[in-house]
Design a protein around this motif. Structure first.
Motif, PDB file in Angstrom:
ATOM      1  N   HIS A 117       8.523   8.472   4.768  1.00  0.00           N
ATOM      2  CA  HIS A 117       7.292   7.662   4.165  1.00  0.00           C
ATOM      3  C   HIS A 117       6.597   6.774   5.435  1.00  0.00           C
ATOM      4  N   PHE A 118       7.779   6.349   5.940  1.00  0.00           N
ATOM      5  CA  PHE A 118       7.371   5.439   7.294  1.00  0.00           C
ATOM      6  C   PHE A 118       7.395   6.246   8.629  1.00  0.00           C
ATOM      7  N   GLY A 119       7.532   7.615   8.306  1.00  0.00           N
ATOM      8  CA  GLY A 119       7.174   8.292   9.589  1.00  0.00           C
ATOM      9  C   GLY A 119       6.031   9.041   9.457  1.00  0.00           C
ATOM     10  N   ILE A 120       5.428   9.411   8.584  1.00  0.00           N
ATOM     11  CA  ILE A 120       4.292   9.880   8.653  1.00  0.00           C
ATOM     12  C   ILE A 120       3.040   9.111   8.317  1.00  0.00           C
ATOM     13  N   ASN A 121       1.857   9.449   8.841  1.00  0.00           N
ATOM     14  CA  ASN A 121       0.877   8.543   8.835  1.00  0.00           C
ATOM     15  C   ASN A 121      -0.386   9.055   8.397  1.00  0.00           C
ATOM     16  N   CYS A 122      -1.075   8.049   7.462  1.00  0.00           N
ATOM     17  CA  CYS A 122      -2.320   8.833   6.928  1.00  0.00           C
ATOM     18  C   CYS A 122      -3.673   8.271   7.526  1.00  0.00           C
ATOM     19  N   ALA A 123      -3.386   7.723   8.827  1.00  0.00           N
ATOM     20  CA  ALA A 123      -4.785   7.470   9.590  1.00  0.00           C
ATOM     21  C   ALA A 123      -5.450   6.141   9.067  1.00  0.00           C
ATOM     22  N   SER A 124      -4.668   5.222   8.250  1.00  0.00           N
ATOM     23  CA  SER A 124      -5.135   4.120   7.751  1.00  0.00           C
ATOM     24  C   SER A 124      -4.494   2.953   8.072  1.00  0.00           C
ATOM     25  N   PHE A 125      -5.175   1.584   7.828  1.00  0.00           N
ATOM     26  CA  PHE A 125      -4.367   0.573   8.202  1.00  0.00           C
ATOM     27  C   PHE A 125      -3.265   0.397   7.471  1.00  0.00           C
ATOM     28  N   SER A 126      -3.263   0.286   5.949  1.00  0.00           N
ATOM     29  CA  SER A 126      -1.950   0.181   5.072  1.00  0.00           C
ATOM     30  C   SER A 126      -0.798   1.118   5.217  1.00  0.00           C
ATOM     31  N   CYS A 127      -1.187   2.209   6.011  1.00  0.00           N
ATOM     32  CA  CYS A 127      -0.082   3.259   6.088  1.00  0.00           C
ATOM     33  C   CYS A 127       0.948   2.591   7.221  1.00  0.00           C
ATOM     34  N   PRO A 175      17.978  -9.592  -7.210  1.00  0.00           N
ATOM     35  CA  PRO A 175      17.766  -8.469  -8.002  1.00  0.00           C
ATOM     36  C   PRO A 175      16.973  -8.897  -9.097  1.00  0.00           C
ATOM     37  N   SER A 176      16.784 -10.154  -9.364  1.00  0.00           N
ATOM     38  CA  SER A 176      15.599 -10.416 -10.590  1.00  0.00           C
ATOM     39  C   SER A 176      14.043 -10.571 -10.010  1.00  0.00           C
ATOM     40  N   ALA A 177      13.929 -10.429  -8.753  1.00  0.00           N
ATOM     41  CA  ALA A 177      12.981 -10.831  -8.238  1.00  0.00           C
ATOM     42  C   ALA A 177      11.809 -10.021  -8.806  1.00  0.00           C
ATOM     43  N   LYS A 178      10.575 -10.651  -8.846  1.00  0.00           N
ATOM     44  CA  LYS A 178       9.353  -9.985  -9.203  1.00  0.00           C
ATOM     45  C   LYS A 178       8.611  -9.125  -8.329  1.00  0.00           C
ATOM     46  N   VAL A 179       8.210  -7.849  -8.589  1.00  0.00           N
ATOM     47  CA  VAL A 179       7.396  -7.128  -7.753  1.00  0.00           C
ATOM     48  C   VAL A 179       6.290  -6.788  -8.085  1.00  0.00           C
ATOM     49  N   ARG A 180       5.338  -6.636  -6.999  1.00  0.00           N
ATOM     50  CA  ARG A 180       3.826  -6.526  -7.215  1.00  0.00           C
ATOM     51  C   ARG A 180       3.613  -5.806  -5.808  1.00  0.00           C
ATOM     52  N   TYR A 181       2.406  -4.979  -6.276  1.00  0.00           N
ATOM     53  CA  TYR A 181       1.803  -4.196  -5.120  1.00  0.00           C
ATOM     54  C   TYR A 181       0.678  -4.610  -4.605  1.00  0.00           C
ATOM     55  N   LYS A 182       0.306  -4.382  -3.171  1.00  0.00           N
ATOM     56  CA  LYS A 182      -0.816  -4.686  -2.673  1.00  0.00           C
ATOM     57  C   LYS A 182      -1.962  -3.841  -2.678  1.00  0.00           C
ATOM     58  N   ALA A 183      -3.197  -4.267  -2.645  1.00  0.00           N
ATOM     59  CA  ALA A 183      -4.172  -3.258  -2.650  1.00  0.00           C
ATOM     60  C   ALA A 183      -4.220  -2.428  -1.233  1.00  0.00           C
ATOM     61  N   TYR A 184      -4.597  -1.189  -1.271  1.00  0.00           N
ATOM     62  CA  TYR A 184      -4.329  -0.412  -0.165  1.00  0.00           C
ATOM     63  C   TYR A 184      -5.571  -0.389   0.717  1.00  0.00           C
ATOM     64  N   ASP A 185      -5.460  -0.599   2.106  1.00  0.00           N
ATOM     65  CA  ASP A 185      -6.773  -0.655   2.886  1.00  0.00           C
ATOM     66  C   ASP A 185      -6.929   0.774   3.699  1.00  0.00           C
ATOM     67  N   TRP A 186      -7.691   1.406   3.377  1.00  0.00           N
ATOM     68  CA  TRP A 186      -8.153   2.926   3.841  1.00  0.00           C
ATOM     69  C   TRP A 186      -8.672   2.907   5.090  1.00  0.00           C
ATOM     70  N   THR A 187      -8.904   1.774   5.637  1.00  0.00           N
ATOM     71  CA  THR A 187      -9.732   1.760   6.733  1.00  0.00           C
ATOM     72  C   THR A 187      -9.037   2.559   8.109  1.00  0.00           C
TER      73      THR A 187
END
Length: 301
Positions: free
Chosen positions: A205-215, A286-298
């Motif tokens: 998932h770090f090797g393939i690229n979707c042509a977008s900033f957030s990739c 291990p108890s850290a809270k996890v959130r996910y960023k908005a994805y930038d498709w630019t």
């Protein structure tokens, strides 16, 4: 009288020419240096010399030619050397040249200039189509082949529709079946989900690229069988610690949505936090809270 003498001489000649043959069995070394076989003095058979003059006949015994202990015979032994290096069935040099020329170290793509050399990209994809991976290929060869194929096809897809601002400006971009490899037509979804993800290495998932900033940024060199493991480790570490794409503290992390979309891939050996801690510069609780960023498709240009 002369006849009798002549017969006697012939008999003597036959007697002199009979020698005992000694057969030496050499010891042959398998070392790379020439093998030296030493023999004790071994006579070499030669005929006697008969000289006939008008009045006399002389028989001279020949001097024996000897192979003495000081003489050596060199025997060349061919040694087979086994190459244990990882092999590369497909040459990815042409794609590597394109990436070096048109992709910055930060992963930004100069699509305008890339389009001027579009033919070379298509020739590379055609090269990939001549032979797809088989079971005989190593894991490294397969990873390099399919990730390079994915990235080359993504660039080709963008160039087919360029100029544009986002890959999402293309209708069903990941389902477009433009590329023929051997006898089958492929799309990006098929390569990612049916092939690469099933290889069991979440680093793809770090090797393939979707042509977008957030990739994860596009690597500006081709993957190779010999280097792919180190390349993927480098990409994983750089992406997870990239503060423009992920925010990591000990008690709170806000990370890319790829960690949510492909959560199953990142949790094969523990939790998501366990995976992030493999590469994160900041240790995460291990108890850290996890959130996910908005994805930038630019577009990544």
């Amino acid at each position: 009288m002369k006849t009798f003498l002549y017969i006697a001489l012939l008999g003597l000649a036959c007697a002199c020419s009979t020698t005992k043959t000694i057969t030496a069995t050499p010891e042959v070394s398998t070392a790379e240096t020439p093998v030296v076989i030493k023999k004790d003095s071994v006579p070499i058979e030669t005929a006697p010399i008969i000289t006939v003059t008008e009045d006399t006949t002389t028989v001279s015994a020949p001097a024996e030619e000897m192979i003495t202990e000081s003489e050596e015979i060199e025997v060349e032994v061919e040694v087979e050397v086994f190459n244990t290096a990882i092999t590369e069935t497909v040459n990815h040099d042409s794609f590597n040249d394109l990436l070096k020329a048109y992709v910055s170290p930060a992963g930004n793509v100069d699509y305008n200039s890339f389009k001027s050399n579009w033919g070379k990209l298509r020739n590379y994809i055609k090269l990939l189509g001549e032979q797809t991976p088989t079971d005989a290929w190593s894991q490294e060869e397969k990873l390099a082949y399919w990730m390079n194929a994915y990235n080359a096809m993504t660039i080709d897809l963008i160039l087919r529709h360029y100029p544009l601002e986002s890959i999402k400006d293309i209708k069903n971009p990941w389902d477009q079946r433009f590329w023929k490899l051997e006898d089958s037509w492929y799309n990006l979804n098929q390569i990612e989900h049916d092939i690469l993800r099933k290889m069991g290495d979440a680093r793809i998932h770090f090797g393939i690229n979707c042509a977008s900033f957030s990739c994860p940024p596009l690597l500006n060199e081709a993957f190779t069988a010999a280097s792919v493991d180190g390349q993927l480790d480098k990409l994983a570490r750089e992406f997870i610690n990239d503060t423009s794409r992920n925010t990591i503290t000990t008690e709170r992390v806000e990370v890319s949505k790829i960690f949510s979309w492909f959560a199953k891939d990142f949790k094969t050996d523990g939790s998501l936090i366990d995976y992030l801690n493999t590469y994160a510069s900041t240790p995460i609780s291990p108890s850290a809270k996890v959130r996910y960023k908005a994805y930038d498709w630019t577009l990544n240009k």
